[in-house]
Design a protein around this motif. Structure first.
Motif, PDB file in Angstrom:
ATOM      1  N   ASP A 160       0.850  -1.189   0.000  1.00 42.52           N
ATOM      2  CA  ASP A 160       0.000   0.000   0.000  1.00 42.52           C
ATOM      3  C   ASP A 160       0.888   1.242   0.000  1.00 42.52           C
ATOM      4  OD1 ASP A 160       0.999   0.274   2.541  1.00 42.52           O
ATOM      5  OD2 ASP A 160      -0.844  -0.319   3.554  1.00 42.52           O
ATOM      6  N   LEU A 161       0.260   2.420  -0.115  1.00 37.72           N
ATOM      7  CA  LEU A 161       0.989   3.679  -0.207  1.00 37.72           C
ATOM      8  C   LEU A 161       1.983   3.857   0.932  1.00 37.72           C
ATOM      9  CD1 LEU A 161       1.429   6.646  -1.231  1.00 37.72           C
ATOM     10  CD2 LEU A 161      -0.532   7.285   0.183  1.00 37.72           C
ATOM     11  N   TYR A 162       1.569   3.501   2.138  1.00 34.19           N
ATOM     12  CA  TYR A 162       2.369   3.790   3.317  1.00 34.19           C
ATOM     13  C   TYR A 162       3.637   2.941   3.388  1.00 34.19           C
ATOM     14  CZ  TYR A 162      -1.773   6.367   4.635  1.00 34.19           C
ATOM     15  OH  TYR A 162      -2.809   7.255   4.647  1.00 34.19           O
ATOM     16  N   HIS A 163       3.719   1.871   2.569  1.00 33.06           N
ATOM     17  CA  HIS A 163       4.903   1.023   2.559  1.00 33.06           C
ATOM     18  C   HIS A 163       5.741   1.222   1.284  1.00 33.06           C
ATOM     19  CE1 HIS A 163       2.601  -0.907   5.792  1.00 33.06           C
ATOM     20  NE2 HIS A 163       3.795  -1.286   6.246  1.00 33.06           N
ATOM     21  N   TYR A 164       5.472   2.294   0.564  1.00 34.37           N
ATOM     22  CA  TYR A 164       6.342   2.690  -0.535  1.00 34.37           C
ATOM     23  C   TYR A 164       7.557   3.401   0.059  1.00 34.37           C
ATOM     24  CZ  TYR A 164       3.417   1.621  -4.583  1.00 34.37           C
ATOM     25  OH  TYR A 164       2.721   0.974  -5.559  1.00 34.37           O
ATOM     26  N   LYS A 165       8.732   3.155  -0.535  1.00 39.41           N
ATOM     27  CA  LYS A 165       9.967   3.760  -0.052  1.00 39.41           C
ATOM     28  C   LYS A 165      10.450   4.852  -1.009  1.00 39.41           C
ATOM     29  CE  LYS A 165      11.868  -0.192   2.498  1.00 39.41           C
ATOM     30  NZ  LYS A 165      13.019  -1.129   2.602  1.00 39.41           N
ATOM     31  N   VAL A 166      11.136   5.836  -0.435  1.00 37.12           N
ATOM     32  CA  VAL A 166      11.755   6.891  -1.251  1.00 37.12           C
ATOM     33  C   VAL A 166      13.013   6.326  -1.910  1.00 37.12           C
ATOM     34  CG1 VAL A 166      12.812   9.170  -1.255  1.00 37.12           C
ATOM     35  CG2 VAL A 166      10.913   8.702   0.271  1.00 37.12           C
ATOM     36  N   LEU A 185      15.929   9.010   2.157  1.00 45.24           N
ATOM     37  CA  LEU A 185      16.148   7.935   1.188  1.00 45.24           C
ATOM     38  C   LEU A 185      16.017   6.575   1.869  1.00 45.24           C
ATOM     39  CD1 LEU A 185      19.087   9.098  -1.115  1.00 45.24           C
ATOM     40  CD2 LEU A 185      16.678   8.833  -1.704  1.00 45.24           C
ATOM     41  N   GLY A 186      15.216   5.693   1.272  1.00 47.81           N
ATOM     42  CA  GLY A 186      15.014   4.350   1.807  1.00 47.81           C
ATOM     43  C   GLY A 186      13.959   4.262   2.886  1.00 47.81           C
ATOM     44  N   LYS A 187      13.391   5.400   3.291  1.00 48.39           N
ATOM     45  CA  LYS A 187      12.368   5.371   4.331  1.00 48.39           C
ATOM     46  C   LYS A 187      10.984   5.165   3.735  1.00 48.39           C
ATOM     47  CE  LYS A 187      14.496   7.909   8.121  1.00 48.39           C
ATOM     48  NZ  LYS A 187      14.292   8.989   9.122  1.00 48.39           N
ATOM     49  N   TYR A 188      10.095   4.627   4.571  1.00 48.41           N
ATOM     50  CA  TYR A 188       8.727   4.399   4.142  1.00 48.41           C
ATOM     51  C   TYR A 188       7.948   5.708   4.129  1.00 48.41           C
ATOM     52  CZ  TYR A 188       9.397  -0.652   4.671  1.00 48.41           C
ATOM     53  OH  TYR A 188       9.830  -1.931   4.534  1.00 48.41           O
ATOM     54  N   PHE A 189       6.901   5.713   3.314  1.00 49.16           N
ATOM     55  CA  PHE A 189       6.043   6.887   3.184  1.00 49.16           C
ATOM     56  C   PHE A 189       5.478   7.305   4.539  1.00 49.16           C
ATOM     57  CE2 PHE A 189       2.201   9.223   2.276  1.00 49.16           C
ATOM     58  CZ  PHE A 189       2.513   9.983   1.157  1.00 49.16           C
ATOM     59  N   TYR A 190       5.040   6.338   5.324  1.00 48.73           N
ATOM     60  CA  TYR A 190       4.396   6.662   6.603  1.00 48.73           C
ATOM     61  C   TYR A 190       5.396   7.240   7.603  1.00 48.73           C
ATOM     62  CZ  TYR A 190       6.340   2.414   8.776  1.00 48.73           C
ATOM     63  OH  TYR A 190       7.181   1.458   9.278  1.00 48.73           O
ATOM     64  N   GLU A 191       6.700   6.946   7.427  1.00 48.50           N
ATOM     65  CA  GLU A 191       7.708   7.491   8.330  1.00 48.50           C
ATOM     66  C   GLU A 191       7.984   8.963   8.039  1.00 48.50           C
ATOM     67  OE1 GLU A 191      10.802   4.066   9.442  1.00 48.50           O
ATOM     68  OE2 GLU A 191      10.665   4.399   7.263  1.00 48.50           O
ATOM     69  N   ILE A 192       7.747   9.374   6.798  1.00 46.47           N
ATOM     70  CA  ILE A 192       8.039  10.763   6.393  1.00 46.47           C
ATOM     71  C   ILE A 192       6.817  11.656   6.568  1.00 46.47           C
ATOM     72  CG2 ILE A 192       8.814  12.204   4.472  1.00 46.47           C
ATOM     73  CD1 ILE A 192      10.077   9.616   3.308  1.00 46.47           C
ATOM     74  N   HIS A 193       5.682  11.194   6.053  1.00 49.44           N
ATOM     75  CA  HIS A 193       4.459  12.025   6.040  1.00 49.44           C
ATOM     76  C   HIS A 193       3.547  11.609   7.191  1.00 49.44           C
ATOM     77  CE1 HIS A 193       5.667  13.560   2.106  1.00 49.44           C
ATOM     78  NE2 HIS A 193       5.928  12.311   1.763  1.00 49.44           N
ATOM     79  N   ASP A 195       1.901  13.574   9.137  1.00 46.60           N
ATOM     80  CA  ASP A 195       0.719  14.434   9.274  1.00 46.60           C
ATOM     81  C   ASP A 195      -0.034  14.589   7.959  1.00 46.60           C
ATOM     82  OD1 ASP A 195       2.724  15.807   8.037  1.00 46.60           O
ATOM     83  OD2 ASP A 195       2.365  17.722   9.062  1.00 46.60           O
ATOM     84  N   MET A 196       0.074  13.604   7.080  1.00 45.71           N
ATOM     85  CA  MET A 196      -0.620  13.661   5.791  1.00 45.71           C
ATOM     86  C   MET A 196      -2.136  13.673   5.995  1.00 45.71           C
ATOM     87  SD  MET A 196      -0.759  13.630   2.445  1.00 45.71           S
ATOM     88  CE  MET A 196       0.883  13.252   1.876  1.00 45.71           C
ATOM     89  N   THR A 214      -3.068  13.014 -10.181  1.00 45.94           N
ATOM     90  CA  THR A 214      -3.888  13.776  -9.248  1.00 45.94           C
ATOM     91  C   THR A 214      -3.095  14.985  -8.774  1.00 45.94           C
ATOM     92  OG1 THR A 214      -5.293  13.611  -7.288  1.00 45.94           O
ATOM     93  CG2 THR A 214      -3.116  12.592  -7.142  1.00 45.94           C
ATOM     94  N   ARG A 215      -3.766  15.924  -8.148  1.00 41.25           N
ATOM     95  CA  ARG A 215      -3.102  17.128  -7.627  1.00 41.25           C
ATOM     96  C   ARG A 215      -3.830  17.619  -6.386  1.00 41.25           C
ATOM     97  NH1 ARG A 215      -5.481  21.781  -7.935  1.00 41.25           N
ATOM     98  NH2 ARG A 215      -3.542  22.932  -7.702  1.00 41.25           N
ATOM     99  N   TYR A 216      -3.063  18.307  -5.543  1.00 38.31           N
ATOM    100  CA  TYR A 216      -3.639  18.993  -4.395  1.00 38.31           C
ATOM    101  C   TYR A 216      -2.670  20.068  -3.933  1.00 38.31           C
ATOM    102  CZ  TYR A 216      -0.647  15.779  -1.692  1.00 38.31           C
ATOM    103  OH  TYR A 216       0.419  15.060  -1.200  1.00 38.31           O
ATOM    104  N   GLU A 217      -3.148  20.970  -3.092  1.00 39.71           N
ATOM    105  CA  GLU A 217      -2.318  22.062  -2.585  1.00 39.71           C
ATOM    106  C   GLU A 217      -2.162  21.901  -1.076  1.00 39.71           C
ATOM    107  OE1 GLU A 217      -4.195  25.654  -3.778  1.00 39.71           O
ATOM    108  OE2 GLU A 217      -3.798  25.356  -5.922  1.00 39.71           O
ATOM    109  N   ARG A 218      -0.991  22.334  -0.589  1.00 40.59           N
ATOM    110  CA  ARG A 218      -0.707  22.080   0.819  1.00 40.59           C
ATOM    111  C   ARG A 218       0.275  23.120   1.342  1.00 40.59           C
ATOM    112  NH1 ARG A 218       2.500  18.471   4.146  1.00 40.59           N
ATOM    113  NH2 ARG A 218       1.207  17.539   5.771  1.00 40.59           N
ATOM    114  N   LEU A 219       0.091  23.541   2.605  1.00 45.90           N
ATOM    115  CA  LEU A 219       1.026  24.429   3.273  1.00 45.90           C
ATOM    116  C   LEU A 219       1.996  23.586   4.080  1.00 45.90           C
ATOM    117  CD1 LEU A 219       2.013  27.244   4.173  1.00 45.90           C
ATOM    118  CD2 LEU A 219       0.373  27.112   6.055  1.00 45.90           C
ATOM    119  N   GLN A 220       3.300  23.715   3.769  1.00 46.69           N
ATOM    120  CA  GLN A 220       4.314  22.986   4.521  1.00 46.69           C
ATOM    121  C   GLN A 220       4.741  23.856   5.702  1.00 46.69           C
ATOM    122  OE1 GLN A 220       5.902  20.779   6.208  1.00 46.69           O
ATOM    123  NE2 GLN A 220       6.374  19.604   4.348  1.00 46.69           N
TER     124      GLN A 220
END
Length: 605
Positions: A160-166, A185-193, A195-196, A214-220
């Motif tokens: 799933d998305l959360y287990h994709y790696k950079v 680099l090498g980290k999972y999506f859920y470890e980085i984001h 507060d997604m 797809t697209r969306y806007e976000r304040l970092q």
């Protein structure tokens, strides 16, 4: 011998023609031996007569020759037949060999061509490989250096998305998101984001599942960048995220949104907001809802006198007074150029009166170019939902205009004299000039037998005739040398500016016409309207003569004062063209003949 023949035969088995030759020789030998050995014995046995034996031997020899010739014929014919067959086979083999050779040659040529083609293709592959390498380096460098951030995620089938790696990012991604490449680099999506937002995560999952971008806007919050995210699937089990900095666009949108509901000059809410807020505030919990209308007194006069930049400052100071004088729950809007409105929820008449008094007090302490702020207020409260709001606003507006009529005239009168003071501060010589022209006009009115009120009016308009110069640049008014063409065109605007200033004051509106025409000529060649003869008001004709006389008799930055005689002669020259001749005669004979104000101590400069 037989052994020798046998050896010869076995040695020549591989050569059929030699074998056949040996075979013929062997047959001939056998037949010959047999014939010689047995024929003689048989003849000697059968015949005893030597002559018979001789004939028989002759016959026998002939028969031997014939028999051996016949046998040899058949043997040689057979040999020749075999030779012919062999020859034919050899020819066929040669033809086949030739065909095979041609085919082989064709194959060799094809192989040679294929080798050349393969060599060319190999060279192309090497060339394309080099180009691909250069291109990869180029685009890798481009991706690394481009302003858009790029991050590539990869996963295994079924992840799933959360287990994709950079797997890769560029520098811009680091800048925009705050995530350093070495840290993610090498980290999972859920470890980085961590507060997604769920709705954004759902969009990315949809892209992974369907392949649709797809697209969306976000304040970092980490970098305070506002960015746009565009996600797509380059290959199965991959997710590419492009990050675009839209902070400036968002700031511009914010400014546009602010400007759509705020007045650009003052920062107050504008008419658009006023119309929306009007509906929002018209509720029972806000009653009594006080509506206060405000109008700036004399703004047109300020604009005409000092220019619109000064008028804008005047408006900004008024806005400051209104903001500082109202409460947090009050809503202040600018409706138009000099009109404002205040909505005050849960406010009665006494409270509003106190707020207005405080604002008036604050306004009196503030000024622009020595012109004090002056405001007219009118208010009315809506106390129940039964009262139509437009009617309440009309009552507030009527009240405001009633107050304005009482206050405006005196305010404008004070403003006019403030304007004259400002002009005299810009150019002190103008003050002395205006006073002398005023005295000359007064004397001229008396000499022409005008009524006292007309003489008084002449004296006043003499003081105010150059009031329009207040809007002329100070550098032009005080220029030490002669004016150039453009500067002279600016100076020629002062009658019209003076007219606009004075026409705003009801008590001075008639004088404005005299000021407007005081540079017209009797022959119609004056300005600004080119009036001629009797079309020029008498008061303007008198001002023109007094103004010209004083200009010649006064000292200028570029020359000394001219003599009375010279000034009089110039007036006489201009009589009938620049000036009204009868007025010039009165001026010379009765105003300056015996009593020259330039020789009077009271009027000395």
């Amino acid at each position: 011998m037989f052994k020798y023949l046998k050896d010869k035969l076995s040695r020549h088995k591989s050569d059929p023609f030699k074998k056949e030759g040996l075979k013929i020789c062997a047959i001939y030998l056998v037949i010959g031996l047999f014939w010689i050995y047995f024929s003689d014995r048989i003849v000697n046995y059968l015949f005893k007569d030597e002559h018979a034996i001789l004939r028989i031997n002759t016959y026998k020899g002939t028969a031997y020759v014939l028999c051996t010739a016949l046998i040899l014929y058949f043997l040689i014919s057979d040999l020749l037949r075999k030779v012919e067959i062999m020859k034919r086979k050899l020819n066929e083999s040669y033809d086949e060999l030739s065909a095979s050779n041609e085919e082989l040659q064709s194959y060799v040529e094809e192989l040679t061509a294929s080798d050349e083609e393969l060599r060319t293709q190999y060279d192309q592959i090497v060339e394309y490989g080099e180009k691909l390498r250069v291109s990869e380096e180029k685009y890798k460098s481009l991706i690394t250096e481009m302003q858009l951030g790029l991050a590539l995620y990869a996963g295994n089938p079924g992840d799933d998305l959360y287990h994709y790696k950079v797997v890769d990012t560029n520098y811009s991604h680091e800048v925009l998101t705050g995530f350093k490449q070495k840290d993610i680099l090498g980290k999972y999506f859920y470890e980085i984001h961590v507060d997604m937002e769920p709705e954004n995560a759902a969009k990315l999952i949809h892209t992974i599942t369907t392949g649709e971008p797809t697209r969306y806007e976000r304040l970092q919050k980490k970098t305070n960048y506002y960015y746009e995210v565009i996600a797509y699937r380059p290959m199965d089990n991959q997710l590419a995220i492009i990050v675009n900095d839209i902070t400036k666009r968002k700031q511009a949108e914010g400014r546009l949104n602010f400007l759509s509901y705020h007045d650009q000059l003052t920062g107050l809410f504008n008419r658009r907001f006023f119309e929306q807020e009007l509906v929002a505030l018209d509720k029972d919990e806000n009653y009594p809802l006080m509506i206060t209308m405000i109008d700036i007194n004399g703004l047109k006069l300020v604009n005409d006198s000092f220019g619109h930049a000064t008028g804008d400052k005047y408006i900004q100071m008024v806005a400051k007074v209104l903001i500082e004088g109202t409460r947090d729950q009050d809503v202040v809007c600018r409706q138009a150029g000099d009109e404002f409105i205040i909505f005050s929820p849960k406010t009665d008449d006494a409270q509003m009166q106190k707020i207005i008094e405080d604002m008036n007090e604050a306004a009196r302490k503030m000024d622009v170019n020595s012109v004090p702020l002056s405001l007219s207020f009118g208010y009315c409260a809506k106390k129940s939902s039964d009262e139509p709001l437009p009617e309440v606003m009309k009552r507030a507006e009527r009240y405001m205009y009633k107050k304005k009529l009482l206050e405006s005239s005196s305010v404008k009168g004070k403003t006019v004299y403030t304007i004259m003071t400002t002009l005299h501060e810009k150019n002190p010589r103008e003050e002395q000039h205006s006073r002398r022209v005023s005295q000359l006009c007064e004397k001229m009115g008396v000499a022409m037998g005008l009524r006292d009120d007309e003489v008084k009016e002449l004296r006043t308009v003499g003081l105010l005739h150059d009031i329009g110069k207040v809007a002329i640049e100070e550098g032009i008014l005080n220029k030490p040398g002669k004016l150039d063409e453009m500067e002279w065109e600016e100076i020629k605007k002062h009658p019209e500016i003076g007219y606009r200033i004075l026409s705003t004051v009801s008590d001075l509106s008639e004088l404005s016409e005299y000021v407007l025409s005081h540079h017209e000529r009797w022959d119609g060649k004056g300005y600004p309207r080119g009036l001629k003869g009797e079309d020029i008001p008498l008061q303007s004709r008198i001002i023109a003569i007094a103004d010209a006389y004083d200009a010649m008799r006064s000292e200028r930055s570029y020359r000394k004062a001219l003599s009375k005689e010279y000034a009089v002669s110039e007036l006489e020259k201009g009589a009938g063209t620049q000036f009204n001749e009868s007025c010039v005669n009165v001026f010379i004979e009765q105003v300056v003949k015996d009593d020259d104000i330039y020789e009077c101590d009271l009027c000395s400069i």
